[in-house]
Enzyme design. Structure first.
Site, PDB file in Angstrom:
ATOM      1  N   TYR A  24      -0.883 -37.027  23.648  1.00 14.57           N
ATOM      2  CA  TYR A  24      -0.416 -35.729  23.150  1.00 14.57           C
ATOM      3  C   TYR A  24       0.633 -35.936  22.058  1.00 14.57           C
ATOM      4  O   TYR A  24       0.581 -35.305  20.995  1.00 14.57           O
ATOM      5  CB  TYR A  24       0.170 -34.876  24.286  1.00 14.57           C
ATOM      6  CG  TYR A  24       0.912 -33.678  23.750  1.00 14.57           C
ATOM      7  CD1 TYR A  24       0.222 -32.579  23.244  1.00 14.57           C
ATOM      8  CD2 TYR A  24       2.302 -33.664  23.675  1.00 14.57           C
ATOM      9  CE1 TYR A  24       0.897 -31.501  22.688  1.00 14.57           C
ATOM     10  CE2 TYR A  24       2.989 -32.590  23.127  1.00 14.57           C
ATOM     11  CZ  TYR A  24       2.280 -31.511  22.635  1.00 14.57           C
ATOM     12  OH  TYR A  24       2.948 -30.451  22.071  1.00 14.57           O
ATOM     13  N   THR A  78      10.114 -30.942  18.968  1.00 17.64           N
ATOM     14  CA  THR A  78       8.901 -31.450  19.622  1.00 17.64           C
ATOM     15  C   THR A  78       8.815 -30.787  20.987  1.00 17.64           C
ATOM     16  O   THR A  78       9.830 -30.622  21.669  1.00 17.64           O
ATOM     17  CB  THR A  78       8.907 -32.988  19.783  1.00 17.64           C
ATOM     18  OG1 THR A  78      10.141 -33.397  20.369  1.00 17.64           O
ATOM     19  CG2 THR A  78       8.750 -33.687  18.441  1.00 17.64           C
ATOM     20  N   ALA A  79       7.620 -30.420  21.373  1.00 21.56           N
ATOM     21  CA  ALA A  79       7.431 -29.621  22.592  1.00 21.56           C
ATOM     22  C   ALA A  79       7.536 -30.477  23.841  1.00 21.56           C
ATOM     23  O   ALA A  79       7.310 -31.686  23.809  1.00 21.56           O
ATOM     24  CB  ALA A  79       6.066 -28.932  22.536  1.00 21.56           C
ATOM     25  N   SER A 106      12.373 -26.764  20.475  1.00 24.88           N
ATOM     26  CA  SER A 106      11.064 -26.117  20.374  1.00 24.88           C
ATOM     27  C   SER A 106      11.002 -24.860  21.232  1.00 24.88           C
ATOM     28  O   SER A 106      11.580 -24.808  22.323  1.00 24.88           O
ATOM     29  CB  SER A 106       9.982 -27.098  20.830  1.00 24.88           C
ATOM     30  OG  SER A 106       8.736 -26.447  20.968  1.00 24.88           O
ATOM     31  N   LEU A 128      10.690 -21.461  16.176  1.00 30.46           N
ATOM     32  CA  LEU A 128      10.071 -20.249  16.706  1.00 30.46           C
ATOM     33  C   LEU A 128       8.584 -20.179  16.404  1.00 30.46           C
ATOM     34  O   LEU A 128       8.168 -20.338  15.251  1.00 30.46           O
ATOM     35  CB  LEU A 128      10.766 -19.025  16.092  1.00 30.46           C
ATOM     36  CG  LEU A 128      10.246 -17.648  16.529  1.00 30.46           C
ATOM     37  CD1 LEU A 128      10.555 -17.387  18.003  1.00 30.46           C
ATOM     38  CD2 LEU A 128      10.853 -16.546  15.654  1.00 30.46           C
ATOM     39  N   TYR A 129       7.796 -19.942  17.453  1.00 31.63           N
ATOM     40  CA  TYR A 129       6.417 -19.485  17.297  1.00 31.63           C
ATOM     41  C   TYR A 129       6.421 -17.975  17.499  1.00 31.63           C
ATOM     42  O   TYR A 129       7.130 -17.472  18.390  1.00 31.63           O
ATOM     43  CB  TYR A 129       5.499 -20.110  18.355  1.00 31.63           C
ATOM     44  CG  TYR A 129       5.110 -21.544  18.090  1.00 31.63           C
ATOM     45  CD1 TYR A 129       4.326 -21.883  16.996  1.00 31.63           C
ATOM     46  CD2 TYR A 129       5.505 -22.561  18.958  1.00 31.63           C
ATOM     47  CE1 TYR A 129       3.953 -23.196  16.755  1.00 31.63           C
ATOM     48  CE2 TYR A 129       5.138 -23.890  18.737  1.00 31.63           C
ATOM     49  CZ  TYR A 129       4.359 -24.191  17.633  1.00 31.63           C
ATOM     50  OH  TYR A 129       4.000 -25.491  17.397  1.00 31.63           O
ATOM     51  N   THR A 155       7.850 -21.657  12.453  1.00 31.67           N
ATOM     52  CA  THR A 155       6.642 -22.446  12.174  1.00 31.67           C
ATOM     53  C   THR A 155       5.578 -21.529  11.582  1.00 31.67           C
ATOM     54  O   THR A 155       5.205 -20.522  12.197  1.00 31.67           O
ATOM     55  CB  THR A 155       6.129 -23.124  13.450  1.00 31.67           C
ATOM     56  OG1 THR A 155       7.116 -24.080  13.871  1.00 31.67           O
ATOM     57  CG2 THR A 155       4.811 -23.847  13.206  1.00 31.67           C
ATOM     58  N   LYS A 230       9.021 -23.544   8.259  1.00 36.30           N
ATOM     59  CA  LYS A 230       8.569 -24.903   8.547  1.00 36.30           C
ATOM     60  C   LYS A 230       7.046 -24.962   8.444  1.00 36.30           C
ATOM     61  O   LYS A 230       6.351 -24.282   9.195  1.00 36.30           O
ATOM     62  CB  LYS A 230       9.023 -25.308   9.955  1.00 36.30           C
ATOM     63  CG  LYS A 230       8.574 -26.698  10.375  1.00 36.30           C
ATOM     64  CD  LYS A 230       9.089 -27.027  11.762  1.00 36.30           C
ATOM     65  CE  LYS A 230       8.625 -28.406  12.210  1.00 36.30           C
ATOM     66  NZ  LYS A 230       7.183 -28.465  12.517  1.00 36.30           N
ATOM     67  N   HIS A 254       3.116 -30.537  10.233  1.00 29.71           N
ATOM     68  CA  HIS A 254       3.080 -30.434  11.692  1.00 29.71           C
ATOM     69  C   HIS A 254       2.734 -31.797  12.313  1.00 29.71           C
ATOM     70  O   HIS A 254       1.958 -31.880  13.278  1.00 29.71           O
ATOM     71  CB  HIS A 254       2.054 -29.377  12.111  1.00 29.71           C
ATOM     72  CG  HIS A 254       2.400 -28.657  13.387  1.00 29.71           C
ATOM     73  ND1 HIS A 254       2.693 -27.316  13.426  1.00 29.71           N
ATOM     74  CD2 HIS A 254       2.514 -29.097  14.672  1.00 29.71           C
ATOM     75  CE1 HIS A 254       2.949 -26.962  14.680  1.00 29.71           C
ATOM     76  NE2 HIS A 254       2.852 -28.038  15.444  1.00 29.71           N
ATOM     77  N   ARG A 257      -0.939 -32.708  12.710  1.00 25.45           N
ATOM     78  CA  ARG A 257      -1.632 -32.217  13.897  1.00 25.45           C
ATOM     79  C   ARG A 257      -2.370 -30.903  13.654  1.00 25.45           C
ATOM     80  O   ARG A 257      -2.971 -30.349  14.570  1.00 25.45           O
ATOM     81  CB  ARG A 257      -0.604 -32.022  15.028  1.00 25.45           C
ATOM     82  CG  ARG A 257       0.007 -33.326  15.479  1.00 25.45           C
ATOM     83  CD  ARG A 257       1.391 -33.121  16.084  1.00 25.45           C
ATOM     84  NE  ARG A 257       1.377 -32.586  17.429  1.00 25.45           N
ATOM     85  CZ  ARG A 257       1.115 -33.280  18.525  1.00 25.45           C
ATOM     86  NH1 ARG A 257       0.810 -34.564  18.431  1.00 25.45           N
ATOM     87  NH2 ARG A 257       1.150 -32.727  19.718  1.00 25.45           N
ATOM     88  N   ARG A 289      10.228 -43.330   9.281  1.00 27.10           N
ATOM     89  CA  ARG A 289      10.443 -44.361  10.298  1.00 27.10           C
ATOM     90  C   ARG A 289      11.526 -45.363   9.895  1.00 27.10           C
ATOM     91  O   ARG A 289      11.893 -46.222  10.684  1.00 27.10           O
ATOM     92  CB  ARG A 289       9.141 -45.141  10.573  1.00 27.10           C
ATOM     93  CG  ARG A 289       7.987 -44.327  11.113  1.00 27.10           C
ATOM     94  CD  ARG A 289       8.240 -43.811  12.517  1.00 27.10           C
ATOM     95  NE  ARG A 289       7.094 -43.063  13.028  1.00 27.10           N
ATOM     96  CZ  ARG A 289       6.879 -41.761  12.826  1.00 27.10           C
ATOM     97  NH1 ARG A 289       7.739 -41.048  12.104  1.00 27.10           N
ATOM     98  NH2 ARG A 289       5.822 -41.163  13.347  1.00 27.10           N
TER      99      ARG A 289
END
Length: 367
Positions: A24, A78-79, A106, A128-129, A155, A230, A254, A257, A289
């Protein structure tokens, strides 16, 4: 084994986490071309370091939306972080506060806005969604405000969930001992096992596909918090974002993803920066990274960067201490890159410090 860079945390996380949970966090959409490109694109940007500059003192501090932070490296949302470690969002919030940077929580977190606020002071943003039920959205935003969150990161690239084939194969669901804490009392707290990806079904059921520019305006009527958009990748949407009152832009795909075969965020960054004409800050999220990556983003005009997966992997590997160490390693690498490039403060990092494969062939140094 001594960890010497943040990338090394991924192998440890993969070993420690159940396959469904590691997949995931790690996977991208469809062919995962953009997932690889988010990293590979950085390698096509080279340095033009300046020499014989006194770099005995390096200042990495900056301000984001008026808030002073220790470095231009912040934590992306991150969820469901408790899937990675029992301390989840608490550990990440504490680590961010300890190093003096911003954490973004998240909407789909396994600790609520109130719980995260309870760990003590810190500068935090809320991702926010927009749910179909706007009263849920208004309630969430008010709770984030009351809990002391300083900005909303809206988002904008997820009217539907991207096709994440690893999640479909694994029939991804939120482990039964966890809930989406922000929705616990609203009967929206569980992501159940389905015939494909439980998350895709949850998003399809709850997230509003009709989200549009009018909703950005609406959000400004229910909160005084600054709103960052975002998921912006183009100049056209950047100009619309500013027209519609965005306080800043997060260039993001995202984590590769959503839509596969969009550019790496570092490749989209300069187009967005130019389109703002300096009116709002631009941040980069995706693929960072190394401290060298941070420098490259700033040289292309970013005001700062957000990191996601390295934080989750370091959390899975070593909890709060791992997250602190990951942030410290990135900070140290970035400071070294500044010194070796002849930059003593962030405002000395310029486009002249890098060359890219899209620079005009006839470009010469601007002296």
């Amino acid at each position: 084994m001594e960890i010497t860079n943040v990338t090394e945390y991924e192998a440890i996380a993969k070993e420690k986490l159940p396959k469904m949970i590691y997949d995931y966090y790690a996977s991208g959409a469809e062919d995962q071309w953009t997932l690889k490109e988010n990293r590979n694109a950085f390698s096509r940007i080279l340095f033009r370091p300046r020499i014989l500059i006194d770099v005995s003192k390096i200042d990495m501090t900056t301000t984001v939306l008026g808030f002073k932070i220790s470095m231009p490296i912040m934590i992306a949302p991150t969820a469901m972080q408790k899937m990675a470690h029992p301390e989840g969002e608490y550990a990440i919030a504490r680590a961010a506060s300890a190093v003096g940077t911003i954490m973004t929580l998240s909407t789909l977190s396994t600790s609520s806005v109130e719980e995260v606020a309870s760990i003590g002071p810190g500068i935090r943003f809320f991702q926010l969604y927009v749910f179909k039920d706007r009263s849920v959205v208004a309630q969430l935003v008010r709770r984030a405000e009351r809990a002391g969150f300083k900005a909303i990161a809206l988002t904008v690239d997820t009217p539907r969930l991207g096709r994440r084939e690893a999640d479909i194969k694994n029939r991804f669901s939120l482990p039964p001992f966890l809930t989406l804490k922000n929705f616990e009392r609203l009967d929206l707290g569980k992501i159940d096992r389905r015939h494909d990806s439980g998350l895709a079904s949850y998003i399809a059921d709850q997230i509003d596909r009709s989200l549009n520019w009018k909703d950005v305006k609406w959000l400004q009527t229910i909160t005084s918090l600054p709103i960052l958009l975002k998921g912006v990748l183009t100049a056209e949407d950047t100009r619309l974002a500013i027209q519609n009152g965005a306080a800043g832009i997060i260039v993001s795909n995202h984590g590769a993803r959503q839509l596969d075969y969009v550019p790496a965020t570092i490749m989209a960054l300069e187009e967005v920066v130019k389109a703002t004409q300096g009116r709002v800050p631009v941040f980069l999220d995706g693929g960072v990274r190394r401290g060298t990556d941070v420098f490259k983003a700033l040289a292309l005009g970013a005001s700062g960067i957000f990191i996601g997966r390295p934080v989750v992997y370091s959390l899975a590997a070593e909890g709060e201490a791992g997250v602190r160490k990951a942030l410290q390693m990135l900070r140290d690498e970035f400071e070294l890159t500044m010194a070796l490039s002849g930059c003593r403060a962030l405002n000395e990092i310029t486009r002249d410090h890098i060359k890219t494969d899209w620079d005009p062939v006839h470009a010469v140094a601007r002296l």
